[in-house]
Structures are given as structure tokens and as C-alpha cells.
Design an enzyme around this catalytic site. Structure first.
Site, PDB file in Angstrom:
ATOM      1  CG  ASN A 163      91.035  -2.876  16.633  1.00  0.00           C
ATOM      2  OD1 ASN A 163      91.158  -4.055  16.908  1.00  0.00           O
ATOM      3  ND2 ASN A 163      90.673  -1.979  17.514  1.00  0.00           N
ATOM      4  CG  HIS A 204      89.836   1.086  20.559  1.00  0.00           C
ATOM      5  ND1 HIS A 204      90.939   0.342  20.940  1.00  0.00           N
ATOM      6  CD2 HIS A 204      88.910   0.165  20.199  1.00  0.00           C
ATOM      7  CE1 HIS A 204      90.678  -0.956  20.822  1.00  0.00           C
ATOM      8  NE2 HIS A 204      89.449  -1.086  20.365  1.00  0.00           N
ATOM      9  CB  CYS A 207      84.371  -6.854  21.229  1.00  0.00           C
ATOM     10  SG  CYS A 207      83.769  -7.374  22.842  1.00  0.00           S
TER      11      CYS A 207
HETATM   12  P1  HMG Z   1      82.972 -13.985  36.088  1.00  0.00           P
HETATM   13  O1  HMG Z   1      82.611 -15.361  35.720  1.00  0.00           O
HETATM   14  O2  HMG Z   1      81.893 -13.044  36.528  1.00  0.00           O
HETATM   15  O3  HMG Z   1      84.159 -14.011  37.158  1.00  0.00           O
HETATM   16  O4  HMG Z   1      83.740 -13.327  34.847  1.00  0.00           O
HETATM   17  P2  HMG Z   1      84.148 -14.269  38.704  1.00  0.00           P
HETATM   18  O5  HMG Z   1      84.878 -13.140  39.346  1.00  0.00           O
HETATM   19  O6  HMG Z   1      82.758 -14.591  39.201  1.00  0.00           O
HETATM   20  O7  HMG Z   1      85.040 -15.603  38.822  1.00  0.00           O
HETATM   21  C1  HMG Z   1      84.610 -16.855  38.301  1.00  0.00           C
HETATM   22  C2  HMG Z   1      85.811 -17.776  38.107  1.00  0.00           C
HETATM   23  O8  HMG Z   1      86.681 -17.202  37.132  1.00  0.00           O
HETATM   24  C3  HMG Z   1      86.652 -17.962  39.364  1.00  0.00           C
HETATM   25  O9  HMG Z   1      87.199 -19.272  39.307  1.00  0.00           O
HETATM   26  C4  HMG Z   1      87.785 -16.967  39.183  1.00  0.00           C
HETATM   27  O10 HMG Z   1      88.953 -17.330  39.878  1.00  0.00           O
HETATM   28  C5  HMG Z   1      87.987 -17.053  37.683  1.00  0.00           C
HETATM   29  P3  HMG Z   1      86.609 -20.454  40.233  1.00  0.00           P
HETATM   30  O11 HMG Z   1      86.766 -19.948  41.647  1.00  0.00           O
HETATM   31  O12 HMG Z   1      85.167 -20.577  39.821  1.00  0.00           O
HETATM   32  O13 HMG Z   1      87.468 -21.631  39.850  1.00  0.00           O
HETATM   33  N1  HMG Z   1      88.560 -15.786  37.139  1.00  0.00           N
HETATM   34  C6  HMG Z   1      89.657 -15.714  36.379  1.00  0.00           C
HETATM   35  N2  HMG Z   1      90.485 -16.633  35.870  1.00  0.00           N
HETATM   36  C7  HMG Z   1      91.532 -16.184  35.136  1.00  0.00           C
HETATM   37  N3  HMG Z   1      91.766 -14.881  34.854  1.00  0.00           N
HETATM   38  C8  HMG Z   1      90.948 -13.933  35.341  1.00  0.00           C
HETATM   39  C9  HMG Z   1      89.845 -14.345  36.124  1.00  0.00           C
HETATM   40  N4  HMG Z   1      88.853 -13.663  36.729  1.00  0.00           N
HETATM   41  C10 HMG Z   1      88.082 -14.553  37.350  1.00  0.00           C
HETATM   42  N5  HMG Z   1      91.178 -12.654  35.070  1.00  0.00           N
HETATM   43  C11 HMG Z   1      85.335 -11.781  33.908  1.00  0.00           C
HETATM   44  C12 HMG Z   1      84.200 -11.981  34.907  1.00  0.00           C
HETATM   45  C13 HMG Z   1      85.588 -10.294  33.826  1.00  0.00           C
HETATM   46  C14 HMG Z   1      86.569 -12.491  34.410  1.00  0.00           C
HETATM   47  C15 HMG Z   1      84.881 -12.367  32.547  1.00  0.00           C
HETATM   48  O14 HMG Z   1      83.651 -11.814  32.209  1.00  0.00           O
HETATM   49  C16 HMG Z   1      85.868 -12.074  31.446  1.00  0.00           C
HETATM   50  O15 HMG Z   1      86.968 -12.589  31.432  1.00  0.00           O
HETATM   51  N6  HMG Z   1      85.492 -11.222  30.463  1.00  0.00           N
HETATM   52  C17 HMG Z   1      86.400 -10.800  29.398  1.00  0.00           C
HETATM   53  C18 HMG Z   1      85.679 -10.541  28.128  1.00  0.00           C
HETATM   54  C19 HMG Z   1      86.634 -10.008  27.120  1.00  0.00           C
HETATM   55  O16 HMG Z   1      87.828 -10.212  27.203  1.00  0.00           O
HETATM   56  N7  HMG Z   1      86.097  -9.242  26.118  1.00  0.00           N
HETATM   57  C20 HMG Z   1      86.896  -8.698  25.070  1.00  0.00           C
HETATM   58  C21 HMG Z   1      87.797  -7.595  25.502  1.00  0.00           C
HETATM   59  S1  HMG Z   1      86.982  -6.019  25.661  1.00  0.00           S
HETATM   60  C22 HMG Z   1      87.071  -5.362  24.057  1.00  0.00           C
HETATM   61  O17 HMG Z   1      87.462  -6.032  23.134  1.00  0.00           O
HETATM   62  C23 HMG Z   1      86.717  -3.910  23.847  1.00  0.00           C
HETATM   63  C24 HMG Z   1      87.944  -3.012  23.652  1.00  0.00           C
HETATM   64  O18 HMG Z   1      88.731  -3.451  22.561  1.00  0.00           O
HETATM   65  C25 HMG Z   1      87.505  -1.564  23.406  1.00  0.00           C
HETATM   66  C26 HMG Z   1      86.438  -1.439  22.300  1.00  0.00           C
HETATM   67  O19 HMG Z   1      86.664  -1.927  21.187  1.00  0.00           O
HETATM   68  O20 HMG Z   1      85.422  -0.817  22.612  1.00  0.00           O
HETATM   69  C27 HMG Z   1      88.838  -3.019  24.907  1.00  0.00           C
HETATM   70 MG    MG Z   2      88.355  -3.027  20.509  1.00  0.00          MG
END
Ligand code: HMG
Ligand code: MG
Length: 301
Positions: free
Chosen positions: A250, A208, A241
Site C-alpha cells: 500500500n 485505498h 494481495c
Molecule cells: P472456501 O474454501 O470457499 O470456504 O473459502 P467454504 O465456505 O467453502 O469453507 C471451507 C472450509 O473453510 C470450511 O471448513 C469452513 O469452516 C472453513 P471445513 O468444514 O472444510 O473444515 N472456513 C473458515 N475457517 C476460518 N475462518 C473463516 C472461514 N471460512 C470458511 N473465515 C474464503 C472462502 C472466503 C473463506 C477464502 O477464500 C478466504 O479466506 N479468502 C481470503 C483471501 C484473502 O484474505 N485475500 C486478501 C485480502 S483482500 C485484499 O487484500 C484486498 C484489499 O486490501 C483491498 C484492495 O487492495 O483492493 C481488501
Molecule cells: Mg489492499
């Protein structure tokens, strides 16, 4: 004499990795039309959205609706990013075929991206993977920052292997290794793949590449020489990201197809149809996408 593989599998990540980094919102209806176009290109897997917290990635807050409304081509696997059980439950309801879990080889990037240490991420992903497998879903494990981290600098192959071992132990079907900030050059690809492929079969490893410095095509070519036959790419070169400073798009699927087809490698993807889908999203975003082959095609139109 290099013997190229006869066939390579492309996963189109534009609707997820591409759109997660775009400032201009794309309407749900436009996303659905666009994914439907992508479904007809011959690509076998589309990562269509992300069931992460909508506050973290507002661009993909409509993952559920998109999942319910896209036309499903039976020849395509529709996968989505899931960070935890909440994400998995929504994704299953929306009808994913594949779940992509994700974490980082770098402690700091892991924390910035998913708000947890590596050690605290393992039990979360172990549960998601177990549940997704019980539901007979394909599970891919992404490992980010496999070459360099924007916060910690160089990452060693041993750091990458440590995370891969855990993800395979938890039951992922395959692993996608991410050059998240697009820093790698082919000698780094050699170093990583020599270690990785001593440990895991080639068909379990997907590369990737982000194309921040224009090295992705060189790195794909080098990966092919190591026997890798699976790559992620993003239509037009969209992507990045938001939690990794310096992560540009990408590698563009259009450019990867130009390379692979030029080498006589079959992908099953129709370049012309992919180009139409790229022009569609380019118009919706109101800006030219970085793919070189797309730019050339536009100049000839
Ligand atoms: P957090 O704040 O630590 O979550 O985030 P939590 O578990 O403490 O929960 C806090 C609140 O969020 C709660 O709600 C949960 O219900 C809610 P409250 O009780 O306070 O009302 N919650 C959610 N709501 C909807 N959907 C969910 C969810 N999870 C918890 N799934 C978390 C932790 C992982 C959720 C957050 O950090 C996050 O969403 N991060 C995503 C970041 C992201 O998407 N980054 C980009 C993608 S990775 C990438 O691009 C790399 C890749 O392409 C490969 C590469 O290029 O190397 C893959
Ligand atoms: Mg990526």
C-alpha cells in the site's frame, strides 16, 4: 487555486494488508507490541488483522489472539477483515469495533480471492453486514480492482458502481475503493471519482491505493482535489494481495503524512511515533521497507 481540506482521516492497514503479504512470519507477541505502538500514534482506525481462512492467509492465523491481547485505546477503532459468517463470529468474540467486508469489481479476481462469483458473494456479505450492524459495529465494504484487474484488464466505473450499490443497499457505512495492483494514474482517478461522487457523498468514500508503480501519492493528491478526505495506508509501505499478481505494498502512511502535513492538512497522527513503529516492524521483518520518507529518516539517523 486548490483549496485543500483542513483535515484528513487515515486508516492504518499495515497489520492486515501489510502483513498478509509478508513471507517472514512475525510472532504474535511482536504483532501485539507493534499494534500497541500504532495505537499511540494518534491514528483513529487500525485494521489489525483478518478473520479469513488461515490456509488462505497463514500470516494472520493469530487474528483471534491478537484481538484479545492488544491494548485498546478508546480513541481508536479496531477493525478486521471478515469474509463470511464464520469470520464474523470469531471477530466478534475477539472484540472488533469494525468489520471490513470485501469483494471485487472484477469477476475473476473475486473468484481467485474469495472462491465465489460476484453473484454468489452478495448473499454471503448481505448476511455478514446485517449481523455486524445488529451488533452495532461499523462496517466498511472494500471493492477491489476498481481501475484494473490482473486477470481481466480495465474495469469500468459502471462495474464498480454496480458492486457499490449492492454493498450500500446491504447496509455498509462506507466503501473503500481499492487500486489493488497499483496501476492507476490521475486521469483514471478523475474518471472513477467523477462517476462515484455523482452517486454517493464524499464522506462515504475511502481511497485505498497500492503503490506498485509509485503513482499512489499522485493519485491521493488528485483524490483530495475531488474532495476525498479518507484514505487507507500502510506503515512503511508494507502490503499487497497474495491473490492479485503484481500487488505490491500500500501507499506508505509515512509518505502520506509527509504529503498531507506539508499541504497544511491535519491528520492527528504523530509522524515521529509512526516512524518508530515503522522501524520496529522493519527490524522484525529484517528488511528495509519501501517508504521514501522512512528511508530518508533512516539515512539521517
Ligand atoms: P472456501 O474454501 O470457499 O470456504 O473459502 P467454504 O465456505 O467453502 O469453507 C471451507 C472450509 O473453510 C470450511 O471448513 C469452513 O469452516 C472453513 P471445513 O468444514 O472444510 O473444515 N472456513 C473458515 N475457517 C476460518 N475462518 C473463516 C472461514 N471460512 C470458511 N473465515 C474464503 C472462502 C472466503 C473463506 C477464502 O477464500 C478466504 O479466506 N479468502 C481470503 C483471501 C484473502 O484474505 N485475500 C486478501 C485480502 S483482500 C485484499 O487484500 C484486498 C484489499 O486490501 C483491498 C484492495 O487492495 O483492493 C481488501
Ligand atoms: Mg489492499
Amino acid at each position: 487555486m486548490v483549496y485543500w481540506p483542513s483535515r484528513v482521516q487515515i486508516k492504518e492497514v499495515g497489520p492486515r494488508d501489510g502483513l498478509q503479504n509478508e513471507k517472514k512470519p512475525v510472532s504474535t507477541a511482536d504483532k501485539i507490541n507493534w499494534i500497541n505502538m500504532l495505537s499511540e500514534t494518534g491514528v483513529k482506525e487500525i485494521e489489525y488483522s483478518s478473520f479469513v481462512h488461515p490456509k488462505w492467509i497463514p500470516q494472520l492465523a493469530d487474528a483471534y489472539e491478537v484481538g484479545l491481547k492488544i491494548n485498546r485505546n478508546p480513541n481508536v477503532r479496531y477493525s478486521a477483515l471478515v469474509p463470511n459468517m464464520k469470520g464474523l463470529e470469531l471477530a466478534l468474540e475477539a472484540g472488533i469495533d469494525g468489520a471490513s467486508v470485501f469483494m471485487s469489481a472484477s469477476e475473476t479476481h473475486n473468484k481467485k480471492n474469495i472462491n465465489k462469483s460476484i453473484a454468489k458473494t452478495y448473499p454471503v456479505l448481505a448476511e455478514v453486514i446485517k449481523e455486524a450492524k445488529q451488533e452495532h459495529k461499523h462496517v466498511t465494504g472494500y471493492v477491489s480492482t476498481v481501475f484494473d484487474c490482473p486477470f481481466e484488464g480495465k474495469i469500468t466505473p459502471e462495474q464498480v458502481i454496480r458492486v457499490c450499490d449492492k454493498l450500500f443497499e446491504f447496509g455498509v457505512d462506507d466503501i473503500s475503493l481499492g487500486d489493488t495492483i497499483g496501476t492507476a494514474v490521475p486521469s483514471q482517478v478523475d474518471q472513477l471519482l467523477e462517476t462515484v461522487l455523482r452517486r454517493y457523498p464524499q464522506d462515504k468514500i475511502i481511497m485505498h491505493y497500492h503503490d506498485t508503480r509509485g503513482m499512489a501519492i499522485a493519485n491521493i493528491t488528485r483524490s483530495l482535489e475531488h474532495g476525498i478526505t479518507r484514505f487507507d495506508s500502510s506503515i512503511g509501505g508494507l502490503g499487497g494481495c497474495p491473490y492479485a499478481p503484481g500487488a505490491a505494498g500500500n501507499v506508505a502512511t509515512n509518505d502520506v503524512l509527509y504529503l498531507l502535513h506539508g499541504l497544511g492538512i491535519d491528520t492527528g497522527v504523530d509522524e515521529k511515533k509512526l516512524q518508530e513503529a515503522a522501524f520496529y516492524i522493519q527490524n522484525k521483518l529484517g528488511k528495509a521497507l519501501p517508504s521514501k520518507s522512512l528511508t530518508y529518516a533512516a539515512s539521517q539517523a
